[in-house]
Design a protein around this motif. Sequence first.
Motif, short mmCIF file in Angstrom:
data_model
loop_
_atom_site.label_atom_id
_atom_site.label_comp_id
_atom_site.label_asym_id
_atom_site.label_seq_id
_atom_site.Cartn_x
_atom_site.Cartn_y
_atom_site.Cartn_z
N ILE A 195 45.31 47.80 59.39
CA ILE A 195 43.99 47.84 58.75
C ILE A 195 44.08 48.57 57.41
O ILE A 195 43.51 48.14 56.42
CB ILE A 195 42.98 48.53 59.69
N ASP A 196 44.84 49.66 57.39
CA ASP A 196 45.01 50.41 56.14
C ASP A 196 45.66 49.54 55.07
O ASP A 196 45.28 49.59 53.90
CB ASP A 196 45.85 51.66 56.37
N ALA A 197 46.62 48.75 55.47
CA ALA A 197 47.30 47.87 54.51
C ALA A 197 46.33 46.84 53.95
O ALA A 197 46.34 46.55 52.75
CB ALA A 197 48.49 47.19 55.17
N LEU A 198 45.47 46.29 54.81
CA LEU A 198 44.49 45.32 54.34
C LEU A 198 43.50 45.94 53.36
O LEU A 198 43.15 45.35 52.34
CB LEU A 198 43.73 44.70 55.51
N LEU A 199 43.04 47.15 53.67
CA LEU A 199 42.11 47.83 52.78
C LEU A 199 42.76 48.15 51.45
O LEU A 199 42.13 48.05 50.39
CB LEU A 199 41.58 49.10 53.44
N THR A 200 44.02 48.53 51.48
CA THR A 200 44.74 48.81 50.24
C THR A 200 44.88 47.56 49.40
O THR A 200 44.70 47.59 48.18
CB THR A 200 46.13 49.40 50.56
N LEU A 201 45.19 46.45 50.04
CA LEU A 201 45.31 45.19 49.30
C LEU A 201 43.98 44.77 48.69
O LEU A 201 43.94 44.25 47.58
CB LEU A 201 45.83 44.08 50.22
N GLN A 202 42.90 44.99 49.41
CA GLN A 202 41.59 44.62 48.87
C GLN A 202 41.20 45.49 47.69
O GLN A 202 40.55 45.03 46.76
CB GLN A 202 40.53 44.72 49.95
N SER A 203 41.59 46.75 47.74
CA SER A 203 41.20 47.65 46.65
C SER A 203 42.10 47.49 45.42
O SER A 203 41.72 47.86 44.33
CB SER A 203 41.22 49.10 47.12
N ALA A 204 43.30 46.94 45.62
CA ALA A 204 44.20 46.74 44.48
C ALA A 204 43.69 45.58 43.63
O ALA A 204 43.33 44.53 44.14
CB ALA A 204 45.61 46.45 44.98
N GLU A 205 43.64 45.83 42.34
CA GLU A 205 43.14 44.81 41.43
C GLU A 205 44.27 43.93 40.95
O GLU A 205 45.38 44.39 40.73
CB GLU A 205 42.47 45.48 40.23
N ASP A 206 43.98 42.68 40.80
CA ASP A 206 44.95 41.73 40.27
C ASP A 206 45.20 42.07 38.80
O ASP A 206 44.24 42.20 38.04
CB ASP A 206 44.40 40.31 40.42
N PRO A 207 46.46 42.24 38.38
CA PRO A 207 46.72 42.62 36.99
C PRO A 207 46.17 41.61 35.97
O PRO A 207 45.67 42.01 34.91
CB PRO A 207 48.25 42.66 36.91
N ALA A 208 46.22 40.34 36.29
CA ALA A 208 45.69 39.33 35.35
C ALA A 208 44.17 39.46 35.22
O ALA A 208 43.62 39.37 34.13
CB ALA A 208 46.07 37.93 35.82
N LEU A 209 43.50 39.69 36.35
CA LEU A 209 42.05 39.86 36.34
C LEU A 209 41.66 41.14 35.62
O LEU A 209 40.70 41.16 34.85
CB LEU A 209 41.51 39.88 37.78
N LYS A 210 42.43 42.19 35.84
CA LYS A 210 42.16 43.46 35.16
C LYS A 210 42.32 43.30 33.66
O LYS A 210 41.51 43.80 32.87
CB LYS A 210 43.11 44.54 35.68
N ARG A 211 43.33 42.59 33.25
CA ARG A 211 43.57 42.36 31.82
C ARG A 211 42.42 41.55 31.20
O ARG A 211 41.97 41.85 30.10
CB ARG A 211 44.90 41.62 31.65
N LYS A 212 41.93 40.54 31.91
CA LYS A 212 40.81 39.74 31.41
C LYS A 212 39.57 40.60 31.22
O LYS A 212 38.85 40.45 30.23
CB LYS A 212 40.50 38.58 32.37
N LYS A 213 39.32 41.49 32.18
CA LYS A 213 38.16 42.39 32.06
C LYS A 213 38.31 43.30 30.85
O LYS A 213 37.34 43.53 30.12
CB LYS A 213 38.01 43.24 33.33
N GLN A 214 39.52 43.82 30.64
CA GLN A 214 39.75 44.70 29.51
C GLN A 214 39.54 43.97 28.19
O GLN A 214 38.93 44.50 27.26
CB GLN A 214 41.16 45.30 29.56
N VAL A 215 40.03 42.75 28.11
CA VAL A 215 39.88 41.96 26.89
C VAL A 215 38.40 41.65 26.65
O VAL A 215 37.90 41.74 25.52
CB VAL A 215 40.71 40.66 26.96
N ARG A 216 37.67 41.31 27.71
CA ARG A 216 36.24 41.00 27.59
C ARG A 216 35.47 42.23 27.11
O ARG A 216 34.62 42.14 26.21
CB ARG A 216 35.72 40.53 28.94
N ARG A 217 35.77 43.41 27.67
CA ARG A 217 35.10 44.64 27.24
C ARG A 217 35.44 44.98 25.80
O ARG A 217 34.56 45.38 25.02
CB ARG A 217 35.51 45.79 28.14
N ALA A 218 36.70 44.84 25.45
CA ALA A 218 37.12 45.16 24.08
C ALA A 218 36.46 44.23 23.08
O ALA A 218 36.02 44.66 22.00
CB ALA A 218 38.64 45.07 23.98
#
Length: 140
Positions: A51-74
Amino acid sequence: MRIEGNLRIGNTGARGVNRNTGSGPAFHVDEGNAAPRPTAASAGALPAAGIDALLTLQSAEDPALKRKKQVRRATALLDTLEEVKADLLVGRISEGRLYQLMALIGQARERGEPQLDALLDDIELRARVELAKRGLYPRP
């Protein structure tokens, strides 16, 4: 005390006990003299690590998605800065645009990049100065 029936689902682990082979269930009380029999070990619960592993995976952000958010904010921050610059050149700047700039700065902060944080601090200071000129003092 033991209850036995005609139909057995599985082995109960008892050995050498008189069993009733008649058509009905049999009931008899064991004497207190008999030594207690060891019980079968029960299966343990599954570890919570799955269960801990599943929660960790859910909380980890996809690097590509994170990058898109950063570019959109910038991009939104740069567009707003361009609009503020144009307003300053004309000599009128709206309070709404300054508040929008403050909100975008709050979203754009990524702790861990000191140069970017220093630049955002400078922009935020300029926006606060412009708001203070109008008698408005936003909360930090």
